[in-house]
Design an enzyme around this catalytic site. Structure first.
Site, PDB file in Angstrom:
ATOM      1  N   ASP A   1     -30.865  22.700  61.972  1.00 45.57           N
ATOM      2  CA  ASP A   1     -29.411  22.585  61.805  1.00 45.57           C
ATOM      3  C   ASP A   1     -28.811  23.703  60.953  1.00 45.57           C
ATOM      4  O   ASP A   1     -27.601  23.878  60.929  1.00 45.57           O
ATOM      5  CB  ASP A   1     -29.048  21.232  61.170  1.00 45.57           C
ATOM      6  CG  ASP A   1     -29.419  20.068  62.073  1.00 45.57           C
ATOM      7  OD1 ASP A   1     -29.597  20.285  63.281  1.00 45.57           O
ATOM      8  OD2 ASP A   1     -29.554  18.936  61.566  1.00 45.57           O
TER       9      ASP A   1
ATOM     10  N   LEU B   1     -34.801  18.825  73.266  1.00 44.54           N
ATOM     11  CA  LEU B   1     -35.167  20.128  73.844  1.00 44.54           C
ATOM     12  C   LEU B   1     -34.872  21.235  72.841  1.00 44.54           C
ATOM     13  O   LEU B   1     -35.520  22.281  72.842  1.00 44.54           O
ATOM     14  CB  LEU B   1     -34.367  20.379  75.130  1.00 44.54           C
ATOM     15  CG  LEU B   1     -34.769  19.546  76.344  1.00 44.54           C
ATOM     16  CD1 LEU B   1     -33.781  19.738  77.471  1.00 44.54           C
ATOM     17  CD2 LEU B   1     -36.175  19.919  76.798  1.00 44.54           C
TER      18      LEU B   1
ATOM     19  N   GLY C   1     -34.069  15.989  52.528  1.00 41.31           N
ATOM     20  CA  GLY C   1     -34.804  14.846  51.978  1.00 41.31           C
ATOM     21  C   GLY C   1     -36.124  15.259  51.360  1.00 41.31           C
ATOM     22  O   GLY C   1     -36.459  14.860  50.231  1.00 41.31           O
ATOM     23  N   THR C   2     -36.876  16.091  52.091  1.00 39.71           N
ATOM     24  CA  THR C   2     -38.195  16.531  51.613  1.00 39.71           C
ATOM     25  C   THR C   2     -38.056  17.365  50.344  1.00 39.71           C
ATOM     26  O   THR C   2     -38.835  17.207  49.390  1.00 39.71           O
ATOM     27  CB  THR C   2     -38.875  17.363  52.718  1.00 39.71           C
ATOM     28  OG1 THR C   2     -38.967  16.563  53.892  1.00 39.71           O
ATOM     29  CG2 THR C   2     -40.263  17.827  52.301  1.00 39.71           C
TER      30      THR C   2
HETATM   31  O1  F6P Z   1     -32.014  17.310  61.195  1.00 40.19           O
HETATM   32  C1  F6P Z   1     -32.473  17.829  62.364  1.00 40.19           C
HETATM   33  C2  F6P Z   1     -32.147  16.969  63.545  1.00 40.19           C
HETATM   34  O2  F6P Z   1     -32.637  17.693  64.607  1.00 40.19           O
HETATM   35  C3  F6P Z   1     -30.669  16.590  63.738  1.00 40.19           C
HETATM   36  O3  F6P Z   1     -29.875  17.591  64.247  1.00 40.19           O
HETATM   37  C4  F6P Z   1     -30.785  15.394  64.636  1.00 40.19           C
HETATM   38  O4  F6P Z   1     -29.693  14.557  64.515  1.00 40.19           O
HETATM   39  C5  F6P Z   1     -32.016  14.739  64.107  1.00 40.19           C
HETATM   40  O5  F6P Z   1     -32.829  15.750  63.536  1.00 40.19           O
HETATM   41  C6  F6P Z   1     -32.807  13.972  65.121  1.00 40.19           C
HETATM   42  O6  F6P Z   1     -33.849  13.323  64.462  1.00 40.19           O
HETATM   43  P1  F6P Z   1     -34.974  12.442  65.166  1.00 40.19           P
HETATM   44  O7  F6P Z   1     -35.999  13.395  65.686  1.00 40.19           O
HETATM   45  O8  F6P Z   1     -35.498  11.580  64.093  1.00 40.19           O
HETATM   46  O9  F6P Z   1     -34.313  11.713  66.289  1.00 40.19           O
END
Ligand code: F6P
Length: 381
Positions: free
Chosen positions: A161, A306, A138-139
């Protein structure tokens, strides 16, 4: 608003930059979720910029810091000393706000032009000549929009990810995988003791890299990814066949975005006014089905944030530093619209004789040494 030496020089009409320490000023911001290694990028950018006598402005909470009331901090080698070891980001971040350019995988919306013009005023007022934008899909989509509107931006890919195209690795991934492996090591001892099935749900909305790498390294027996819709019959058969072979405990890793064949992803809950999907619950669902179908005692654990918190691993500190140094280099070379990228994660075959004929030593003129020198590390010569 901070007053820098550069502004004083320009206020005084000083054009001979030799009398000023700083000859140019750049900005940096990170946006979206935090990620271990972000501070290493910031440290790398500041170190490399300092060597060039550039001043660095860090925007608070991503693009939001560029909007009125504008919030930034001057970053230098003193106030960033040692931050590469810290998790999170010293600049703060947000995945909401005026610049939220992503509305789910593949769907992007443009940031409104009036918002961009407000940010551009900040950019101009601060006399910035380049902007390092650190973020995920997105960024970086916003970074691309800004570049196409004439902004001198360079991108740094960020996500635990590891699912960004055009780079073989993102910093933060190694730290997340290390956390998964640690969790599996712990779960294995209790699973073995009780002869249970332990299911671990890990992050990974669209891509299963964390589950795959964490599962392989942590000794998982079943790994379920978003990319391979699973069949519960196959999963239960694997567990029962282990049982027949006297392997009475099983570790199952489930990516949060995994789904059964013909089924759907599971949503934990939707967050406030965020347009992002929040996945969760598949680990629990898989555990319940395993227990029901096999009669095995089964427990589910969700690792959650975590995986994003805590100090970055050594690899992520190095990759983050390297990315930061390269981002400064891209600005120096005016390669705007580019993103730094790691290109080496690949296993190949070579003749054995190629390996034994010589040792692979550190190249004194290679990228690693150059990055160390760029952030001011003395290499003895
Ligand atoms: O995109 C990175 C990520 O860590 C995903 O794996 C996860 O679903 C999401 O961010 C969680 O996002 P938030 O911190 O907004 O709950």
């Amino acid at each position: 608003m901070a007053v820098s030496f550069l502004s004083v020089c320009s206020t005084l009409g000083v054009r001979n930059f030799n009398v000023c320490k700083y000859i140019m000023r750049i900005g940096i911001l990170n946006s979206g979720g935090d990620c271990p290694g972000l501070n290493a990028v910031i440290h790398g950018v500041v170190g490399a910029a300092d060597k060039l006598n550039w001043e660095v402005v860090g925007f608070i909470d991503g693009f939001e810091g560029m909007l009125p009331p504008e919030r930034h901090m001057m970053l230098d080698i003193t106030n960033t000393m040692g931050i590469q070891k810290l998790g999170g980001t010293v600049l703060g971040t947000t995945n909401k706000g005026n610049f939220g350019a992503k509305v789910g995988a593949g769907n992007v919306k443009e940031v409104p032009h009036d918002i961009i013009e407000m940010a551009r005023k900040t950019f101009n007022d601060l006399e910035l000549e380049g902007l390092v934008i650190v973020g995920g899909d997105g960024t970086l989509t916003t970074a691309l929009q800004l570049y196409r509107m004439g902004w001198p931006v360079v991108g740094v890919p960020k996500t635990i990810d590891n699912d960004l195209e055009a780079t073989a690795r993102t910093f933060g991934f190694d730290s997340a995988v290390t956390t998964v492996v640690d969790a599996l090591d712990r779960l294995q001892t209790t699973a073995l003791s009780h002869k249970r099935v332990l299911v671990l749900e890990v992050m990974g909305r669209h891509a299963g890299w964390i589950a795959l790498h964490g599962g392989i390294a942590g000794g998982a027996n079943v790994i379920l990814l978003p990319e391979i819709p699973f069949d519960m019959d196959v999963v239960c058969e694997a567990i029962e066949s282990r049982e027949k072979n006297d392997l009475r405990s099983t570790l199952v890793v489930v990516a949060e975005g995994a789904m059964p064949e013909g089924g759907a992803k599971m949503f934990h809950r939707t967050s406030g006014n965020s347009s992002e999907f929040r996945l969760g619950g598949m680990g629990e669902k898989v555990a319940n089905e395993i227990a029901e179908r096999t009669g095995k005692e089964t427990r589910a654990v969700t690792l959650g944030h975590l995986q994003r918190g805590g100090s970055p691993t050594a690899f992520d500190r190095i990759l983050g530093t390297w990315f930061g140094v390269k981002a400064v280099q891209l600005i120096k070379d005016k390669q705007f619209g580019s993103m730094v990228s790691y290109q080496r994660a690949h296993v190949d075959a070579v003749p054995i004789e190629d390996a034994v004929s010589r040792l692979r030593c550190v190249d004194p003129d290679g990228e690693e040494v150059a990055a160390a020198r760029a952030i001011g590390i003395c290499m003895g010569k």
